[in-house]
Motif scaffolding. Structure first.
Motif, PDB file in Angstrom:
ATOM      1  N   ARG A 152       0.844  -1.207   0.000  1.00 30.71           N
ATOM      2  CA  ARG A 152       0.000   0.000   0.000  1.00 30.71           C
ATOM      3  C   ARG A 152       0.878   1.256   0.000  1.00 30.71           C
ATOM      4  N   LEU A 153       1.902   1.253   0.853  1.00 31.88           N
ATOM      5  CA  LEU A 153       2.774   2.433   0.961  1.00 31.88           C
ATOM      6  C   LEU A 153       3.537   2.685  -0.338  1.00 31.88           C
ATOM      7  N   ALA A 154       3.887   1.620  -1.050  1.00 34.04           N
ATOM      8  CA  ALA A 154       4.667   1.771  -2.284  1.00 34.04           C
ATOM      9  C   ALA A 154       3.912   2.580  -3.337  1.00 34.04           C
ATOM     10  N   GLU A 155       2.575   2.548  -3.269  1.00 32.48           N
ATOM     11  CA  GLU A 155       1.788   3.293  -4.269  1.00 32.48           C
ATOM     12  C   GLU A 155       1.993   4.798  -4.142  1.00 32.48           C
ATOM     13  N   ALA A 156       2.350   5.227  -2.905  1.00 28.83           N
ATOM     14  CA  ALA A 156       2.458   6.669  -2.679  1.00 28.83           C
ATOM     15  C   ALA A 156       3.882   7.144  -2.428  1.00 28.83           C
ATOM     16  N   ARG A 157       4.840   6.226  -2.487  1.00 30.79           N
ATOM     17  CA  ARG A 157       6.220   6.619  -2.172  1.00 30.79           C
ATOM     18  C   ARG A 157       6.800   7.596  -3.197  1.00 30.79           C
ATOM     19  N   LYS A 158       6.455   7.380  -4.469  1.00 32.15           N
ATOM     20  CA  LYS A 158       6.987   8.253  -5.528  1.00 32.15           C
ATOM     21  C   LYS A 158       5.831   8.645  -6.432  1.00 32.15           C
ATOM     22  N   PHE A 178      15.338   7.357  -0.398  1.00 33.65           N
ATOM     23  CA  PHE A 178      15.459   6.794   0.957  1.00 33.65           C
ATOM     24  C   PHE A 178      14.097   6.694   1.654  1.00 33.65           C
ATOM     25  N   THR A 179      13.865   5.570   2.302  1.00 31.73           N
ATOM     26  CA  THR A 179      12.563   5.310   2.926  1.00 31.73           C
ATOM     27  C   THR A 179      12.394   6.128   4.206  1.00 31.73           C
ATOM     28  N   PRO A 180      11.257   6.835   4.343  1.00 32.71           N
ATOM     29  CA  PRO A 180      11.077   7.634   5.570  1.00 32.71           C
ATOM     30  C   PRO A 180      10.790   6.760   6.785  1.00 32.71           C
ATOM     31  N   LEU A 186       6.330  11.354   7.154  1.00 29.68           N
ATOM     32  CA  LEU A 186       6.463  11.502   5.696  1.00 29.68           C
ATOM     33  C   LEU A 186       5.911  10.265   4.987  1.00 29.68           C
ATOM     34  N   ILE A 187       5.379  10.442   3.813  1.00 24.30           N
ATOM     35  CA  ILE A 187       4.875   9.324   3.017  1.00 24.30           C
ATOM     36  C   ILE A 187       5.841   9.050   1.866  1.00 24.30           C
ATOM     37  N   GLU A 188       6.252  10.144   1.180  1.00 20.51           N
ATOM     38  CA  GLU A 188       7.095   9.969  -0.010  1.00 20.51           C
ATOM     39  C   GLU A 188       8.542   9.668   0.390  1.00 20.51           C
ATOM     40  N   CYS A 189       9.219   8.894  -0.458  1.00 21.49           N
ATOM     41  CA  CYS A 189      10.629   8.623  -0.184  1.00 21.49           C
ATOM     42  C   CYS A 189      11.440   9.899  -0.434  1.00 21.49           C
ATOM     43  N   GLN A 190      12.617   9.960   0.175  1.00 17.34           N
ATOM     44  CA  GLN A 190      13.403  11.188   0.184  1.00 17.34           C
ATOM     45  C   GLN A 190      14.669  11.044  -0.668  1.00 17.34           C
ATOM     46  N   ALA A 191      15.028  12.134  -1.338  1.00 18.82           N
ATOM     47  CA  ALA A 191      16.201  12.086  -2.218  1.00 18.82           C
ATOM     48  C   ALA A 191      17.504  12.082  -1.418  1.00 18.82           C
ATOM     49  N   LYS A 197      14.885  11.493   9.738  1.00 17.93           N
ATOM     50  CA  LYS A 197      13.658  11.259   8.976  1.00 17.93           C
ATOM     51  C   LYS A 197      13.660   9.981   8.141  1.00 17.93           C
ATOM     52  N   THR A 198      14.834   9.480   7.827  1.00 17.41           N
ATOM     53  CA  THR A 198      14.873   8.295   6.947  1.00 17.41           C
ATOM     54  C   THR A 198      15.672   7.160   7.587  1.00 17.41           C
ATOM     55  N   TYR A 199      15.385   5.948   7.119  1.00 15.48           N
ATOM     56  CA  TYR A 199      16.158   4.798   7.576  1.00 15.48           C
ATOM     57  C   TYR A 199      17.591   4.919   7.055  1.00 15.48           C
ATOM     58  N   PRO A 200      18.567   4.443   7.849  1.00 12.89           N
ATOM     59  CA  PRO A 200      19.920   4.401   7.291  1.00 12.89           C
ATOM     60  C   PRO A 200      19.945   3.403   6.131  1.00 12.89           C
TER      61      PRO A 200
END
Lengths: 237, 469
Positions: A152-158, A178-180, A186-191, A197-200
């Protein structure tokens, strides 16, 4: 029971009574509330201590009568020691768990998804070493995100990218986005990686070289199907 | 990955061979230190037991030496195939170290055989005996150099100098972890050697039929345990020094080790060290019973055990049941239930653990003081000890060997997904840090294998030889 063992046994019984009969009923104003895991921990500590004092009071044991009996008794002590430590560790610390897999629900996964689940649990690919899928009862590692609702989350990541394409990119080129962390909101992945805010980023390199196209496709199909337990059932019905 | 290992995989194969090699190496490096001291004491005091202890232990070392070499070669084999990139890198970067290692291994082996086979011829005169002790000292010096060389390689993998591209050979050898590792392993080898000697004595005591043999092996077990405990007491300090150097070198590495993925290993370490101290004190309690009039000191010991157990519980009590940074609460369990109440939070912190371990060490000293007091007022009836004491001497090495296995895994895992931390990535399918459960099973299997091999050494070297004679 021999007289010498009665003391430790009485101490153990009294301490267990205090732990289970007294600690849970302390007034709230005291600000002391031990959860069940701690009560079990204290009980084990008390049982271990009482057992130790019983051993002290035990009295002399007999010398083994034959070489075979000596070998057997030595091996028993050795195996019991190492086995006891491992058994304690399994109760004590969640990392002791290797992945536990819940039984398949009737009418659950398609064939491709089942193959994807097998890929996920294959030690060679070691996805479970960092990822848990709590919704399916797969208790893996804790360093990566829980994948219970990754489909479900993958639909909104990008924005503008399908769940399938995003999952493919996240596996093949994990440094692209990068996954939040759940706590970031945050929903969208980060550049850019941000420890707050993001996983290592610890995904292994070269997944594309290790996985065949079939395995990668199956893994993506499996991950796409993970929409947390409730939604999965709804989708199937 | 050029090659994999069938059935168990390359990582498990390397793990098995490396650890078995290291267990035997720890024994053959640690035991000769007190073998020479024992031989010297035998010469100085005229007490034949020291001579017999030295000689019988050296016989075990001689057989174990071959197994050390065998597992060393097997370790090299499994490294060469599946782990070619790291093997090549280490050979290229530290080539002179490997050359020196080969040369010193050869010298050490020559010296070991010289020491063993000249025991009788040189033992016929005092001057010859002193020469023999000199060969023993040389054997220890050569063994220590071998250990320093390999610690340089191990330390380099954990804490390579930065920037690595411009580092000199000496900078790679004298890396941040080298001296702490040298200290830690030296003391660890003596501890390990002492406990294995105690295990050997227990094995021989339980299989002996003559009172005089039982009296000797009772004494030998006592000495082995004394050496093991004496060195064990210093180990927490050496551990702190190593951990501190890692913290100074790289905070991320240290956090990974102490507060994240590997934190559970240190909780298990606490439990295992407490078990070691409990076992050692329990053995002393049983030893005291075989001193004439020693039983009157027994009641004091109960207070000692009370403090030991309390210290042990404090050491193992967790601040919360999910020490992993990214851990989640299991379904159906409130997060609050897994966290210590605020008033007791200090129990989960290092300050309480350090206090607990200090109390445990002090109480162990008290035990030895009580034992000395008992010994001063009554004769020791060697061989009349409760056989349970021999099982305690089996319990202690079982815990010590398992602990060493688990701690070795920690040191290796602190490199995370690197072969050489920050410099050479592990890109094999086994790059990831396994769970504590997996490590504990591996350590348990290796511990049992080592025990079986040691039993074989004792059996072939003494039981079979004796029955044949």
């Amino acid at each position: 029971m021999p007289e010498a063992l009665k003391g430790p046994a009485a101490f153990g019984a009294a301490a267990l009574l205090v732990i289970w009969g007294g600690l849970p009923w302390l007034p709230d104003a005291w600000g002391v509330r031990f959860g069940t895991p701690y009560l079990v921990f204290f009980s084990l500590a008390v049982a271990g201590s009482a057992g130790f004092f019983m051993l002290l009071n035990w009295g002399p044991v007999r010398q083994p009568r034959s070489a075979l009996a000596a070998f057997a008794s030595i091996l028993l002590v050795y195996v019991a020691t190492v086995g006891g430590v491992v058994a304690f560790g399994y109760w004590y610390y969640p990392q002791f768990e290797t992945p536990r897999v819940a039984a398949l629900k009737p009418g659950g996964e398609r064939v491709g998804e089942q193959r994807g689940r097998a890929v996920f649990l294959t030690p060679q690919f070691s996805c479970f070493a960092c990822h848990t899928i709590e919704a399916l009862g797969i208790r893996g590692g804790q360093r990566g995100p829980d994948l219970s609702s990754v489909g479900r989350l993958a639909e909104a990541r990008k924005p503008g990218v399908s769940a399938e394409d995003y999952l493919r990119e996240a596996i093949v080129d994990p440094w692209a986005c990068f996954t939040p962390l759940p706590s970031s909101g945050l929903i969208e992945c980060q550049a850019v990686v941000d420890p707050a805010k993001t996983y290592p980023q610890m995904m292994p390199p070269g997944a594309k070289d290790r996985l065949t196209a079939q395995e990668l496709g199956d893994l993506i199909a499996f991950l796409k199907s993970l929409r947390s337990a409730g939604e999965r059932d709804g989708k199937r019905s | 990955m050029p090659l994999d290992f069938p059935l168990i995989g390359a990582r498990s194969a390397v793990w098995l061979m490396a650890q078995l090699h290291l267990f035997f190496a720890a024994f053959v490096l640690g035991a000769p230190i007190f073998i020479v001291v024992s031989e010297w004491l035998g010469l100085r005091t005229g007490d034949a037991r020291y001579e017999r202890l030295a000689r019988e232990t050296m016989k075990v070392v001689g057989i174990a030496y071959s197994l050390t070499a065998v597992f060393g070669v097997l370790f090299a084999f499994v490294l060469m195939g599946p782990y070619q990139p790291i093997t090549n890198y280490l050979f290229r970067a530290l080539y002179p170290v490997w050359i020196a290692y080969g040369a010193f291994i050869l010298l050490e082996t020559v010296c070991m055989y010289l020491y063993w086979y000249t025991w009788e011829p040189l033992g016929r005169s005092a001057a010859g005996k002193r020469t023999h002790i000199g060969i023993g000292v040389l054997l220890n010096v050569l063994g220590t150099v071998v250990m320093l060389l390999m610690n340089a390689v191990t330390g380099f993998m954990n804490t390579p100098p930065r920037p690595i591209e411009s580092a000199t050979l000496w900078a790679m050898i004298d890396n941040a972890a080298w001296w702490p590792l040298n200290l830690h392993r030296f003391l660890g080898n003596v501890t390990f050697g002492g406990f294995v000697v105690a295990l050997f004595a227990a094995f021989m005591f339980l299989t002996s039929r003559k009172d005089e043999d039982r009296a000797f092996y009772d004494w030998m077990g006592y000495i082995g345990n004394l050496i093991g405990v004496g060195a064990l007491i210093t180990m927490p300090l050496a551990g702190y020094v190593l951990a501190k150097e890692l913290f100074v070198y790289d905070a991320q590495l240290a956090t990974f080790m102490m507060a994240d993925k590997l934190s559970g290993y240190f909780v298990m370490q606490g439990l295992l060290v407490v078990l070691l101290f409990l076992g050692a004190n329990f053995y002393m309690w049983l030893s005291m019973q075989r001193i004439e009039g020693g039983a009157r000191f027994a009641p004091h010991m109960k207070a000692v055990f009370g403090v030991l157990l309390a210290g042990g519980i404090v050491w193992v009590v967790p601040q919360n049941f999910f020490p992993d940074l990214l851990a989640k609460t299991p379904a159906g369990v409130s997060e609050q239930a897994l966290i210590l109440p605020e008033r007791f939070t200090f129990l989960g912190l290092m300050v309480a653990k350090a206090l607990a371990v200090t109390a445990i060490i002090i109480m162990t000293f008290v035990t030895y003081l009580l034992y000395r007091r008992a010994r001063a007022t009554g004769a020791i009836l060697w061989g009349r000890i409760d056989p349970m004491a021999q099982y305690v001497l089996i319990f202690i090495p079982a815990v010590a060997i398992y602990l060493m296995g688990l701690m070795g895994a920690i040191r290796s895992f602190t490199r995370m997904d690197y072969h050489i931390y920050g410099a050479l990535k592990d890109v094999t399918p086994y790059w990831y840090t396994v769970t504590l459960g997996h490590s504990s099973i591996m350590a348990a299997i290796i511990t049992l294998l080592f025990f079986v091999l040691l039993t074989f050494v004792f059996w072939i070297g003494f039981v079979v030889a004796k029955s044949h004679a």
